[in-house]
Design an enzyme around this catalytic site. Structure first.
Site, PDB file in Angstrom:
ATOM      1  N   HIS A  94      36.296  60.847  55.546  1.00 15.30           N
ATOM      2  CA  HIS A  94      35.385  61.757  54.841  1.00 15.30           C
ATOM      3  C   HIS A  94      36.137  63.050  54.527  1.00 15.30           C
ATOM      4  CE1 HIS A  94      32.044  64.450  54.038  1.00 15.30           C
ATOM      5  NE2 HIS A  94      31.283  63.380  53.860  1.00 15.30           N
ATOM      6  N   GLU A 163      33.409  60.212  46.604  1.00 15.51           N
ATOM      7  CA  GLU A 163      32.718  61.473  46.871  1.00 15.51           C
ATOM      8  C   GLU A 163      33.549  62.645  46.338  1.00 15.51           C
ATOM      9  OE1 GLU A 163      29.743  61.297  50.299  1.00 15.51           O
ATOM     10  OE2 GLU A 163      31.687  61.631  51.192  1.00 15.51           O
ATOM     11  N   GLY A 169      27.203  68.561  49.016  1.00 16.09           N
ATOM     12  CA  GLY A 169      26.367  69.657  49.519  1.00 16.09           C
ATOM     13  C   GLY A 169      26.214  70.830  48.567  1.00 16.09           C
ATOM     14  N   SER A 202      25.592  65.163  46.749  1.00 15.72           N
ATOM     15  CA  SER A 202      24.355  65.740  46.195  1.00 15.72           C
ATOM     16  C   SER A 202      23.415  64.711  45.566  1.00 15.72           C
ATOM     17  CB  SER A 202      24.674  66.855  45.204  1.00 15.72           C
ATOM     18  OG  SER A 202      25.306  67.935  45.867  1.00 15.72           O
TER      19      SER A 202
HETATM   20  P1  PGA Z   1      25.467  65.508  50.471  1.00 16.82           P
HETATM   21  O1  PGA Z   1      26.617  64.942  51.436  1.00 16.82           O
HETATM   22  O2  PGA Z   1      24.605  64.341  50.095  1.00 16.82           O
HETATM   23  O3  PGA Z   1      24.747  66.517  51.334  1.00 16.82           O
HETATM   24  O4  PGA Z   1      26.140  66.117  49.304  1.00 16.82           O
HETATM   25  C1  PGA Z   1      27.286  63.759  51.146  1.00 16.82           C
HETATM   26  C2  PGA Z   1      28.333  63.477  52.196  1.00 16.82           C
HETATM   27  O5  PGA Z   1      29.150  64.339  52.479  1.00 16.82           O
HETATM   28  O6  PGA Z   1      28.359  62.425  52.789  1.00 16.82           O
END
Ligand code: PGA
Length: 244
Positions: A94, A163, A169, A202
């Site tokens: 991640h 991602e 976020g 997000s």
């Molecule tokens: P988010 O996080 O949905 O709050 O953007 C995704 C993640 O980091 O797994």
């Protein structure tokens, strides 16, 4: 191919909050045959989560693991213990681990190999920074991340989460078409039809439909919006209604 939906609780929800969450969630979640649903709480809460999801169709996932089975590694989590707790999946690489905990591609590669050896299906996270995006280096950077992380590994045994770091976020996302294009690029790079390629960054109950309807999107990795059981259930229902 079944959709994969991941709830990444990060370092939120203590034991009692987890119990409250599952009280609502398990009662309202109906197993969908086209979805693998995985919830990944904090590592210290895995045992509680395992108890709370017993006899349900919810899979348990870990947010991280170490690649050795045991030794003097203070503070680390063994894949053997994750397996004992009933974890079927683990997120590896991640962006928060890469950035805040200096996790490198070579470590990620070892973790992927170890997870596979222990029968835990890994989800490899890849994504570009906003600087790389501005320099039009997104695809190139993701190709490099995939090649390094998957060196010597049968990619069929790994799912991929795309991602974009700038989308996590922040409330910002690429357009659905941009997501689809990147997933297509990832599919071509890994060159298999078994891995699910899921999107994270997000995702919420208003944008989920426009993203999941893209041909190359096989599910979601959800942080913030998974913490609210009702909102998360709404997203799951949107995915359940898709047929690809
Ligand atoms: P988010 O996080 O949905 O709050 O953007 C995704 C993640 O980091 O797994």
């Amino acid at each position: 191919m079944k959709y994969l939906i991941w709830a990444n609780f990060k370092m939120y929800k203590n034991q009692s909050e987890l119990k409250t969450y599952f009280d609502t969630f398990v009662q309202n979640y109906h197993c969908f045959t086209n979805i693998d649903l995985t919830i990944a709480p904090m590592t210290v809460c895995l045992s509680t989560a395992s108890e709370l999801t017993k006899n349900s169709c919810i899979h348990l996932g870990a947010q991280n693991m170490y690649y050795e089975d045991q030794w003097a590694y203070t503070g680390e989590t063994s894949p053997v213990t994750l397996k004992e707790l009933g974890c079927e999946y683990v997120i590896i690489g991640h962006s928060e681990r890469r950035k805040l905990f200096a996790e490198e591609d070579s470590t990620i590669n070892k973790k992927l190999q170890s997870a596979i050896k222990h029968g835990i299906r890994p989800i490899l996270c890849v994504g570009e920074s906003s600087e790389e995006k501005d320099l039009w280096l997104s695809k190139e950077n993701i190709t490099i991340q995939l090649r390094k992380a998957l060196k010597g590994i049968d990619s069929n045994l790994v799912d991929i989460a795309y991602e974009p770091i700038w989308a996590i976020g922040t409330g910002q996302t690429p357009t659905p078409e941009e997501i689809n294009e990147m997933h297509h690029h990832i599919r071509q790079t890994i060159n298999n039809n078994e891995s699910r390629i899921i999107y994270g960054g997000s995702v919420n109950d208003t944008n989920a439909e426009s993203i999941i309807t893209q041909a190359e999107v096989n599910g979601f990795l959800i942080g913030g919006a998974s913490l609210d059981a009702q909102k998360f259930l709404t997203i799951i229902n949107i995915v359940a209604n898709q047929q690809k």
